[in-house]
Design an enzyme around this catalytic site. Structure first.
Site, PDB file in Angstrom:
ATOM      1  N   ASP A 440      33.688  38.287  43.132  1.00  0.00           N
ATOM      2  CA  ASP A 440      35.043  38.732  43.433  1.00  0.00           C
ATOM      3  C   ASP A 440      35.967  38.544  42.236  1.00  0.00           C
ATOM      4  O   ASP A 440      35.831  37.596  41.466  1.00  0.00           O
ATOM      5  CB  ASP A 440      35.566  37.918  44.630  1.00  0.00           C
ATOM      6  CG  ASP A 440      36.967  38.296  45.033  1.00  0.00           C
ATOM      7  OD1 ASP A 440      37.144  39.427  45.510  1.00  0.00           O
ATOM      8  OD2 ASP A 440      37.879  37.470  44.862  1.00  0.00           O
ATOM      9  N   GLU A 493      33.179  43.036  41.070  1.00  0.00           N
ATOM     10  CA  GLU A 493      34.392  43.737  41.442  1.00  0.00           C
ATOM     11  C   GLU A 493      35.297  43.693  40.210  1.00  0.00           C
ATOM     12  O   GLU A 493      35.997  42.716  39.967  1.00  0.00           O
ATOM     13  CB  GLU A 493      35.086  43.065  42.631  1.00  0.00           C
ATOM     14  CG  GLU A 493      36.292  43.861  43.109  1.00  0.00           C
ATOM     15  CD  GLU A 493      37.373  43.019  43.756  1.00  0.00           C
ATOM     16  OE1 GLU A 493      38.206  43.587  44.465  1.00  0.00           O
ATOM     17  OE2 GLU A 493      37.392  41.794  43.534  1.00  0.00           O
TER      18      GLU A 493
END
Length: 761
Positions: A440, A493
């Protein structure tokens, strides 16, 4: 004989403020009437009486109680081996530095036990915690210092251990600036004075606690650098209490008997570049509810069976779990982790989560876990100022705090911190057989000025904005993961133009398997927000992605981020009346599934939800009572199967050889036509997209070969809630060249629809 321990030292020990209890407790060499002897000292606040048991001779010697608070001592010969070890050392007082070597020699030759009668009259026999050898070897300490101890979780934390026949738990924690560390928990009534850990030069505090067992709650009570007492959860704890409670729990990760050997063996040879990958992103807490656990959460075992059944029905190959590590605030969805090594107790125990993974593997479903090394929360029981200093985080708020999220940024330049996170990644792969890690907020890690104004960030040593420590950390993480676990994937990401995110480290890249294509996602949704009549002016928003599509190994995400924070659901974002909204959503999915790249869809997207996702409510399963929503669901299931069945739709997702434009220039009609191809030259797939509600009849499309082109998918099918305009069962080429190809077909392009063809003969 009068004790050689000062009264002030005994007082600090009783009060729990002694800076080094192991310099007093345990076995120590002493000079007794000119002769070498040993003093065995214990702090036993619950004991009425205590004895030393010489395990070599069986001799039982009483200990003198030197303080009513529970300080006991015996002067004696423990064994010949101990005396030999002690005789080889220099003898002095407790405050003499040379005693450190004697203490270690005596401990490593210990052959005694302690026996006590407690205040309830029970007789307890146990090894002396302060004379139990460390589980950390010199090599362990070397690797930790270098930041290369990849199995850190096998040493730090709470580990079951049997010493001289007595079961207990070995506790160890890194807190280099702490003055004292105690272990408190169910096993000592949360009074840590009797279980003050032994420190080391590396700042690792360790103690064996006899009688501690699986299921016991515990914390580290840290007297921090400023002399304040703070209770901290175990950074390497394997289990945790159900929030809002915050204690760690002793767990045994060896209980589960794995039955996924076939999956794990085949995974080693699985090629993530060329195999189909349809990913279903799931928030376990809200995917389905009605369980018997708190807040109606389902347990991992029930979730496993339900998810397998659903993924088989929907033809998803993988599940991606939003963070399942322990997190105090449910509303953070797991992205503000405290228990990096603990699967959240909301759904059960570590053993239950192992069952979850095992069951999915036995049923040929892979598992990717969302992993968050970019930041952690400030909760008092967590990593923040763990020993009273910025230990895991940066001291300077310009480097150490996220302005958007109010969380702290790890100090990747520190060996021990980098080691902690790399080891954590490997932990999930080794202990839980996880198949992939989606990292993330990678962009926030790469840039020192991420979401900061001028003057709010600190340049790197070369004056640049790149976070050199984070870059090195990500490269190390990916290198180690791919080396140790072939077939495991990593996905970033990452929303910027940082080059080489999914290129190998040895070629200068960051080493990820995949990069989320955030540009494609943003451009595509922006295009679909336009009314069809205006789309002719925005054709480039669709075609632009193919200019850079093969610069990275892209995954196409329609994730949870696209259906939260006021954005609305995907269906509600589509323009037009009711029919057009559903048709647009089916069109979006068909375009996405045939575009180069692996596919990811967040739960509820396959239902055509009206509501924005809410972690308290989850998907609107009741919508399946309506044919239109069942049609969306069936459309997604069929697209998944088509990708699996047709090599041309997954084999060359990351190579320009797998894609060919047939017609990208017809912006007036908002039409796109393209071919998908495979490496072995098998039948190509022809994709025809009409982004307007106008039916295009007798639309001529150039094809690479003559024959019958079977329509294998039509997003406007009645089965999906459409009007059934199409070309079933297919069309035969007409021998007329078009689009610079030797042959062509004439088709009916359905309104706001996609037709997919495959050459049959």
């Amino acid at each position: 004989m009068q004790t050689q321990v000062s009264l002030s030292s005994i007082g600090r020990l009783i009060n729990g403020t002694h800076e080094n209890p192991s310099s007093i407790l345990g076995i120590h060499p002493v000079d007794y009437r000119g002769q070498a002897a040993v003093a065995v000292r214990s702090f036993l606040p619950d004991a009425k009486a205590a004895w030393i048991i010489d395990t070599t001779s069986g001799t039982r010697r009483p200990m003198r109680q030197l303080h009513p608070g529970g300080f006991f001592e015996a002067i004696c010969d423990i064994s010949d081996d101990s005396n030999d070890a002690i005789d080889a050392q220099h003898h002095g007082s407790e405050d003499t530095a040379s005693l450190d070597g004697e203490h270690e020699a005596a401990k490593n030759n210990t052959k005694y036990r302690i026996q006590i009668t407690n205040r309830d009259g029970e007789m307890i026999d146990m090894p002396d915690p302060h004379s139990v050898p460390s589980i950390l070897t010199d090599f362990d300490r070397y690797l930790i210092g270098e930041g290369r101890h990849h199995q850190l979780y096998d040493r730090l934390g709470a580990h079951l251990r049997t010493v001289d026949g007595t079961d207990g738990v070995n506790f160890a924690v890194w807190a280099p600036n702490a003055q004292t560390v105690q272990i408190v928990g169910d096993f000592n009534g949360w009074d840590g004075r009797a279980h003050t850990a032994q420190g080391s030069d590396q700042g690792i505090w360790e103690l064996f606690v006899p009688g501690a067992r699986v299921g016991d709650r515990y914390k580290f009570r840290v007297r921090d650098a400023h002399g304040q007492w703070i209770d901290k959860a175990d950074p390497v704890g394997f289990a945790a209490e159900l929030p809002p409670l915050t204690a760690s729990i002793v767990a045994d990760l060896s209980k589960h008997t794995w039955s996924d050997d076939e999956w794990m063996e085949s995974r080693r040879d699985w090629n993530p570049m060329h195999e189909p990958m349809n990913v279903y992103e799931v928030h376990l807490g809200s995917w389905q509810q009605g369980g018997t656990r708190s807040h109606g959460w389902l347990d991992y075992r029930d979730l496993a069976k339900r998810l397998v059944d659903y993924c088989h029905r929907m033809n998803f190959t993988h599940v991606e779990l939003m963070p399942i590590n322990e997190h105090p605030f449910t509303g953070s969805w797991g992205y503000q982790a405290v228990g990096y090594f603990a699967p959240t107790s909301r759904h059960g125990s570590p053993d239950d989560f192992m069952y979850f993974v095992d069951y999915l593997h036995q049923n040929n479903i892979g598992i990717i876990v969302d992993w968050v090394p970019a930041h952690f929360p400030k909760d008092g029981h967590g990593l923040a100022k763990f020993d009273g200093t910025p230990l895991y985080e940066h001291a300077d708020v310009r480097q150490g705090e996220h302005p958007d999220w109010g969380t702290l940024i790890p100090n990747y330049g520190r060996n021990e911190v980098r080691n902690f996170f790399v080891a954590n990644a490997l932990f999930w792969l080794e202990k839980y057989h996880i198949d992939g890690l989606r990292v993330d907020a990678v962009a926030s890690m790469l840039y020192l000025d991420y979401s900061r104004e001028e003057g709010e960030w600190v340049p790197n040593e070369y004056g640049g904005r790149e976070n050199l420590g984070a870059i090195e950390f990500l490269r190390e993480f990916n290198s180690v993961v791919h080396e140790k676990f072939p077939g495991v994937v990593t996905a970033a990401e990452e929303s910027t133009a940082w080059p080489g995110v999914s290129r190998p480290v040895h070629d200068g890249g960051l080493g990820f398997t995949y990069k989320w294509n955030m540009g494609w996602m943003n451009d595509t949704l922006r295009y679909f927000h336009n009314e069809p009549i205006h789309r002719q002016f925005h054709q480039n928003e669709l075609t632009f992605s193919l200019i850079y599509a093969f610069t990275e190994n892209f995954m196409l995400p329609l994730s949870h981020d696209e259906v939260v924070h006021g954005k609305g659901s995907l269906l509600s974002q589509m323009p037009g009346d009711m029919w057009q909204k559903f048709a647009n959503l089916r069109l979006l999915y068909a375009y996405m599934w045939t575009h180069p790249g692996k596919n990811l869809l967040f739960m509820g997207g396959e239902l055509g939800m009206w509501n924005e996702w809410n972690h308290d409510d989850g998907p609107q399963w009741e919508l399946l009572d309506f044919a239109t929503h069942r049609g969306i669901q069936q459309c997604v299931a069929d697209l998944n199967q088509i990708v699996i069945d047709n090599k041309s739709l997954h084999d060359l997702d990351f190579s320009h050889e797998g894609f060919e434009w047939v017609d990208a220039m017809n912006h007036q009609d908002s039409v796109l036509v393209y071919l998908r191809k495979s490496s072995d030259g098998s039948t190509p797939i022809l994709v025809c997209c009409n982004f307007t509600p106008v039916v295009r009849q007798q639309y001529r499309v150039g094809v690479p070969a003559a024959g019958f082109w079977k329509e294998i998918f039509n997003s406007d099918s009645e089965a999906y809630g459409g009007t059934n305009v199409g070309n079933y069962p297919g069309v035969k080429s007409i021998g007329v060249g078009h689009h610079d190809r030797p042959d062509s077909i004439e088709i009916t392009m359905p309104p706001l629809g996609v037709s997919i063809f495959r050459l049959e003969s």
